[in-house]
Design a protein around this motif. Structure first.
Motif, mmCIF file in Angstrom:
data_model
loop_
_atom_site.group_PDB
_atom_site.id
_atom_site.type_symbol
_atom_site.label_atom_id
_atom_site.label_comp_id
_atom_site.label_asym_id
_atom_site.label_seq_id
_atom_site.Cartn_x
_atom_site.Cartn_y
_atom_site.Cartn_z
ATOM 1 N N SER A 14 0.818 -1.211 0.000
ATOM 2 C CA SER A 14 0.000 0.000 0.000
ATOM 3 C C SER A 14 0.849 1.257 0.000
ATOM 4 C CB SER A 14 -0.913 0.008 1.225
ATOM 5 O OG SER A 14 -0.095 -0.027 2.390
ATOM 6 N N TRP A 15 2.150 1.119 0.404
ATOM 7 C CA TRP A 15 2.991 2.296 0.464
ATOM 8 C C TRP A 15 3.291 2.871 -0.914
ATOM 9 C CZ3 TRP A 15 6.123 -1.356 3.831
ATOM 10 C CH2 TRP A 15 5.680 -1.271 5.152
ATOM 11 N N GLN A 16 3.024 2.036 -1.935
ATOM 12 C CA GLN A 16 3.345 2.471 -3.292
ATOM 13 C C GLN A 16 2.634 3.786 -3.616
ATOM 14 O OE1 GLN A 16 5.482 1.523 -5.434
ATOM 15 N NE2 GLN A 16 4.782 2.510 -7.302
ATOM 16 N N HIS A 17 1.444 3.966 -3.029
ATOM 17 C CA HIS A 17 0.682 5.175 -3.338
ATOM 18 C C HIS A 17 1.056 6.337 -2.441
ATOM 19 C CE1 HIS A 17 -1.776 3.000 -6.132
ATOM 20 N NE2 HIS A 17 -1.949 2.062 -5.229
ATOM 21 N N THR A 18 1.339 6.030 -1.159
ATOM 22 C CA THR A 18 1.612 7.132 -0.231
ATOM 23 C C THR A 18 3.061 7.584 -0.303
ATOM 24 O OG1 THR A 18 1.910 5.417 1.422
ATOM 25 C CG2 THR A 18 -0.194 6.568 1.401
ATOM 26 N N LEU A 19 3.972 6.647 -0.406
ATOM 27 C CA LEU A 19 5.401 6.994 -0.435
ATOM 28 C C LEU A 19 6.049 6.355 -1.662
ATOM 29 C CD1 LEU A 19 6.123 6.123 3.300
ATOM 30 C CD2 LEU A 19 5.841 8.422 2.393
ATOM 31 N N PRO A 20 5.730 6.841 -2.848
ATOM 32 C CA PRO A 20 6.207 6.159 -4.054
ATOM 33 C C PRO A 20 7.691 6.315 -4.323
ATOM 34 C CG PRO A 20 5.070 8.174 -4.630
ATOM 35 C CD PRO A 20 4.932 8.025 -3.152
ATOM 36 N N PHE A 21 8.343 7.199 -3.589
ATOM 37 C CA PHE A 21 9.741 7.478 -3.903
ATOM 38 C C PHE A 21 10.688 6.575 -3.130
ATOM 39 C CE2 PHE A 21 10.470 9.405 0.155
ATOM 40 C CZ PHE A 21 9.227 9.856 0.517
ATOM 41 N N ILE A 22 10.159 5.777 -2.228
ATOM 42 C CA ILE A 22 11.029 4.972 -1.356
ATOM 43 C C ILE A 22 11.978 4.056 -2.140
ATOM 44 C CG2 ILE A 22 11.055 3.162 0.403
ATOM 45 C CD1 ILE A 22 10.409 5.690 1.680
ATOM 46 N N PRO A 23 11.472 3.323 -3.162
ATOM 47 C CA PRO A 23 12.423 2.464 -3.902
ATOM 48 C C PRO A 23 13.573 3.265 -4.518
ATOM 49 C CG PRO A 23 10.192 1.877 -4.468
ATOM 50 C CD PRO A 23 10.104 3.116 -3.662
ATOM 51 N N LEU A 24 13.250 4.459 -5.067
ATOM 52 C CA LEU A 24 14.317 5.268 -5.665
ATOM 53 C C LEU A 24 15.310 5.695 -4.600
ATOM 54 C CD1 LEU A 24 12.254 7.588 -8.019
ATOM 55 C CD2 LEU A 24 13.475 5.514 -8.580
ATOM 56 N N LEU A 25 14.776 6.062 -3.463
ATOM 57 C CA LEU A 25 15.631 6.500 -2.360
ATOM 58 C C LEU A 25 16.548 5.379 -1.924
ATOM 59 C CD1 LEU A 25 14.177 8.738 0.359
ATOM 60 C CD2 LEU A 25 15.720 6.966 1.059
#
Lengths: 477, 524
Positions: free
Chosen positions: B479-490
């Motif tokens: 579900s984090w994909q929508h709220t914090l989508p930048f995490i994988p890039l980070l």
């Protein structure tokens, strides 16, 4: 470099090429109402997922056999069922009964292409690698080179990842059969080939060599005693495999008949479209389609097919070695891959012809770019790797002291290549004259057919006049 | 006779053809906005007079490369008109007909010929390996590492850029220096600077090397500078070459009084410290430290949350990143940091030059230092360090070790460039191909002296596998994909930043502890 890394590199190159080709269009893309083979495969997923087994091969309100009815044996149906289940998980709209007809989307294309890749990785690649490592001769470098050439054969890649089919599955199962027989695992070989037969009925072409090879082995071990035991075991394996595959249909003889009726549509004529076989080519000169009656055509076709593979099979029966087996199999195009190691020039040549013979189909599907690139790459790679097996290939054209025969063969090869390139170019670029709209496809067919005929004669010749020195060192079982 | 020569280089031709075939197959792959950038430049240079080139702004992708590249696009546009005239109309924004795609892709593949030629020249500078079989020769390994470089393949032939052509010029210049043809090398580099000014990153290395090893013709007995051997003639020749190149390039614009406009287009400092996707450099680590400290500070009630802007707490990777706890970073600071980071290396080749190899090492350090500390660095710039390092990797075990770490992490950090599902298998397959080949061949090359990487390094590199699985397969399903989508890039950028920093340190150590090639007085 280590061997395992070389093999990995080959596998990765093969997979990369396949996936890159998959970017291109597929058969029937955006062409309602019938679309093409891609839609057929999607439709089979829909039919097998939604309908009970008993209805798969029958014409019902839900299953219109006129719209891509199932015409492959049950194993293909089960494979489609499996894919259908996965499709339902991802997006049910892909396999909705009736409403999903003609469904096309980027995500769906990705899914379909992935199923082909998956099947390839699971079954085809291991078979090729095992075959090259255990059943071909030469240094490890040569085996790796052979594997690379086989994996980069354009015909299979273009049809499976372009046009869209699952040929690699049936070819892989056959290859597992060959590997099994070659390594002396007769039951595995029989099992694998039975599965191949149950996947695509076209494998019947190869059944006679398989049968003769196994029978020959049994005879060699003595028909009274161990040979008989082996024969019984093999027969049991085959029967059980068939029984398991046809299990849902065994309860009702009507089912079996209907399936057979779908698999062997004798109502259709001798040939559809323009194919590179005898009949189509002969039809150019003598209008066979109209001259002979339907039944006579059928009988003639059957008789001549049998006749063409009979000599090699009989030889195989008397001398069941792997080499003889491979030669007998090569009546069809794709197993020419197996000759890559022993007769590399012939293998490369005929595999190119077989790819070329599909040019009209590929052009219709919009696969011009992959066809050109993969054929050129395969040709270049084949010739480059060949030149390291035949010393100073480049010198053949400079030196004058090579055998005249080799010279002649290379000359013929070059002429054939030039003709192929020329015909390809004209097919792509020029418009045929109005009076002869099918000029180019027919030319391609006749050209390819002549080569196939020559190939058949050549391999039969090799088999029947087997020189004792080199070939007797092949693995015997 | 020609035949043995052909046979000798047939493997090279095979490698070049092989990779070109793959490039052709990727014609229909995804292309990024860079495709439109270059189409726009084709249109601008073709349709407008030179005086308008750096003023034109119909499209948001204004011309921001130096004049020589503009002339390059102008030349290409004359071939483009035979493919599709419509692409040369400036107003046709985002025009991407099949003919346009075909032309642009083919132009990249074709201009890669420069790169192929440069690689051949570099291979000639490799040491001779008599008696080894082909796959074990250092020239073969180098050729493959360069021609089949994963980063170059996906950035040029999928994402779409002309790096092959540009790196070809760079590597050719390096090869010329190896071959002691310094004036040619200098000319090539001057041309390169006028093609893409990002190569300023490595200009210090060139400047100091040419000054030290070309203008001073001799060294003392202990390898130190012999001031009396200064050759004014050589300095003047160099100066003439560089100045005349710049004159040809910028001359027309200076004459028209447009120099300031051109400079402002070339160096748009209004952009933020980091690109929208953080390049794996020091500032990525700095940003993450800042964020972590701010969260910690809020939790420990040391800081007042109301003082921070809303965006900095939950926002993604924004261009203008406001630092909350640590001091903000300005372009001047990044410049000072970059200079400080490369100064020791540059000093080192001034005091004890190691010939062309020392220069190359310094060049890689300059590229890496600028990458690590620069302002608004793009992750593609890592290629400027990886490609030249390949030349060193096939000759020294230490460099091979550094190369493996840098190239694997650097290439992995390029993954976010290709974010489409269709390209996912391609990037994984090609990455595996390059990684397996580089590890296997370099290990074999230096097999006599034990394993190449230690267990910590191996563990770090293996950690890339779960990182990839999490970022591309697991995370999108949560579900984090929508709220914090930048995490994988980070995560990607921070993890890779560690590897890049580590390689930088290793390279520095190898420079500072290298024995100098002293002996008799050497004349160059």
């Amino acid at each position: 470099m280590e061997n395992w890394s070389l093999v990995s590199v080959c596998v990765l190159l093969g997979l990369t090429t396949r996936w890159a080709v998959s970017f291109s269009s597929y058969s029937g893309a955006g062409k309602p109402p019938m679309f093409g083979d891609y839609e057929a495969q999607r439709h089979w997923q829909e039919v097998t997922y939604n309908l009970p087994v008993q209805e798969w091969y029958f014409n019902t309100t839900d299953n219109d056999l006129g719209y891509w009815g199932l015409d492959y044996p049950p194993l293909t149906a089960y494979h489609s069922l499996l894919c259908g289940h996965v499709a339902k998980l991802i997006n049910p709209a892909w396999v909705e009964l009736r409403t999903s007809r003609g469904f096309e989307s980027a995500a769906h294309k990705l899914f379909m292409r992935t199923t082909v890749l998956f099947a390839d990785i699971l079954i085809y690649f291991p078979a090729v690698i095992l075959y090259c490592i255990y059943l071909s001769d030469g240094s490890s470098k040569r085996k790796v080179a052979t594997a690379l050439c086989i994996l980069l054969y354009p015909g299979l890649i273009l049809i499976d990842y372009g046009h869209f089919q699952y040929n690699s599955v049936s070819l892989a199962l056959t290859l597992w059969g060959i590997v099994g027989l070659g390594l002396g695992w007769n039951l595995l070989g029989a099992l694998a080939f039975s599965l191949a037969l149950n996947y695509k009925q076209m494998e019947l072409y190869h059944s006679l060599p398989f049968f003769c090879f196994l029978l020959g082995k049994c005879i060699k071990q003595g028909l009274m005693g161990r040979g008989l035991l082996l024969l019984v075991k093999i027969s049991l394996t085959v029967l059980v495999t068939f029984a398991l595959c046809w299990w849902p249909f065994l309860s009702d003889p009507q089912q079996i008949l209907q399936v057979l009726h779908r698999l062997f549509p004798v109502d259709r004529g001798l040939f559809e479209d323009k194919v590179a076989n005898t009949w189509c080519s002969l039809n150019v000169l003598i209008k066979i389609k109209t001259l002979l009656s339907r039944d006579t055509q059928l009988l003639l076709s059957f008789a001549l097919t049998l006749l063409s593979i009979l000599p090699s099979s009989i030889k195989l029966l008397t001398k069941p070695t792997l080499w003889q087996f491979k030669l007998a199999l090569v009546s069809d195009e794709k197993p020419v891959c197996l000759m890559m190691n022993e007769l590399p020039l012939m293998a490369v040549w005929f595999l190119l012809i077989s790819t070329f013979s599909m040019l009209p189909l590929l052009l219709k599907d919009g696969l011009l770019l992959p066809y050109t690139v993969t054929s050129l790459a395969f040709l270049y790679l084949g010739v480059y790797l060949l030149s390291h097996q035949i010393p100073c290939l480049t010198d053949v054209f400079f030196c004058s002291n090579r055998k005249g025969a080799l010279h002649l063969v290379f000359l013929q090869f070059t002429v054939s290549l030039v003709a192929m390139a020329g015909l390809s170019f004209t097919s792509m670029v020029l418009e045929p004259p109005a009076r002869l709209p099918d000029l180019f496809p027919v030319l391609v067919s006749v050209f390819s057919f002549l080569h196939f005929l020559a190939m058949l004669l050549y391999f039969n010749l090799v088999q029947l006049t087997e020189p004792s020195s080199k070939k007797s060192q092949k693995k015997t079982n | 006779m020609a035949a043995p020569m052909i046979a000798e280089w047939s493997w090279f031709v095979a490698l070049a053809f092989g990779v070109s075939f793959i490039k052709c197959l990727l014609l229909n792959a995804y292309h990024s906005t860079d495709f439109e950038v270059h189409r726009n430049w084709l249109a601008v240079t073709h349709s407008l007079p030179v005086s308008q080139w750096y003023y034109e702004s119909t499209s948001e992708w204004t011309l921001d490369y130096p004049p020589f590249f503009a002339w390059f696009e102008y030349g290409l546009s004359h071939v483009a008109k035979y493919f599709d005239k419509e692409m040369l109309v400036v107003q046709n924004l985002n025009y991407a007909s099949p003919a346009t795609v075909l032309f642009q892709r083919l132009s990249v593949i074709f201009t890669d010929l420069v790169f192929i030629y440069a690689v051949k020249e570099c291979c000639k500078c490799c040491r001779e390996d008599k008696g080894k079989d082909l796959l074990g020769k250092s020239s073969f390994i180098l050729a493959t590492l360069l021609l089949w470089n994963f980063g170059l393949l996906i950035v040029d032939h999928i994402h779409f850029q002309y790096n092959g052509f540009l790196f070809g010029v760079l590597l050719l210049s390096v090869a010329r220096h190896f071959q002691k043809r310094h004036l040619e090398g200098a000319l090539l580099f001057a041309v390169l600077l006028n093609l893409k000014h990002i190569y300023l990153y490595v200009a210090p290395a060139y400047g100091i090397f040419l000054l030290r090893c070309f203008c001073f013709t001799q060294n003392n007995a202990d390898g130190s500078l012999q001031w009396r051997s200064f050759s004014p003639l050589r300095l003047v020749a160099l100066g003439l070459i560089v100045l005349s190149t710049f004159a040809v390039s910028f001359g027309p614009f200076i004459v028209k009084g447009q120099l300031q406009q051109v400079i402002s287009r070339l160096f748009p400092f209004k952009r933020g410290l980091c690109h929208a996707y953080w390049a794996p450099n020091i500032w990525a680590l700095y940003n993450i430290a800042d964020k972590a400290l701010s969260i910690l500070g809020v939790k420990l009630k040391l800081l007042d949350m109301s003082k921070f802007s809303k965006a900095s707490m939950t926002g993604g990777l924004v261009q203008e990143f406001q630092h909350s706890v640590l001091p903000s970073v300005s372009p001047l600071i990044t410049l000072i940091c970059t200079l400080l980071s490369i100064l020791p290396a540059v000093f080192s080749i001034w005091r004890r030059p190691n010939g062309a190899r020392g220069f190359l090492r310094c060049m890689v350090i300059c590229a890496l230092g600028s990458f690590l500390f620069g302002w608004h660095v793009h992750e593609k710039a890592i290629l400027m360090a990886i490609l030249p390092l390949s030349l060193l990797a096939v000759e020294s075990k230490e460099d091979a070790r550094t190369f493996l770490i840098l190239s694997t992490t650097g290439h992995f950090s390029l993954f976010p460039l290709l974010f489409t599902a269709q390209e996912l298998p391609i990037k994984i397959l090609l990455m595996l191909l390059f990684t397996i080949f580089s590890f296997s061949s370099l290990t074999k090359l230096f097999s006599k002296s034990g394993p190449l990487l230690n267990s910590v390094e191996v563990a770090y590199l293996l950690g890339l596998v779960p990182l990839e699985l999490i970022c591309e397969f697991v995370y999108p399903l949560t579900s984090w994909q929508h709220t914090l989508p930048f995490i994988p890039l980070l995560l990607t950028s921070v993890y890779c930043a560690l590897g890049v920093l580590y390689s930088f340190i290793r390279l520095y150590l190898s420079v500072l502890t290298a024995p100098s090639t002293t002996g008799k007085a050497k004349s160059q």
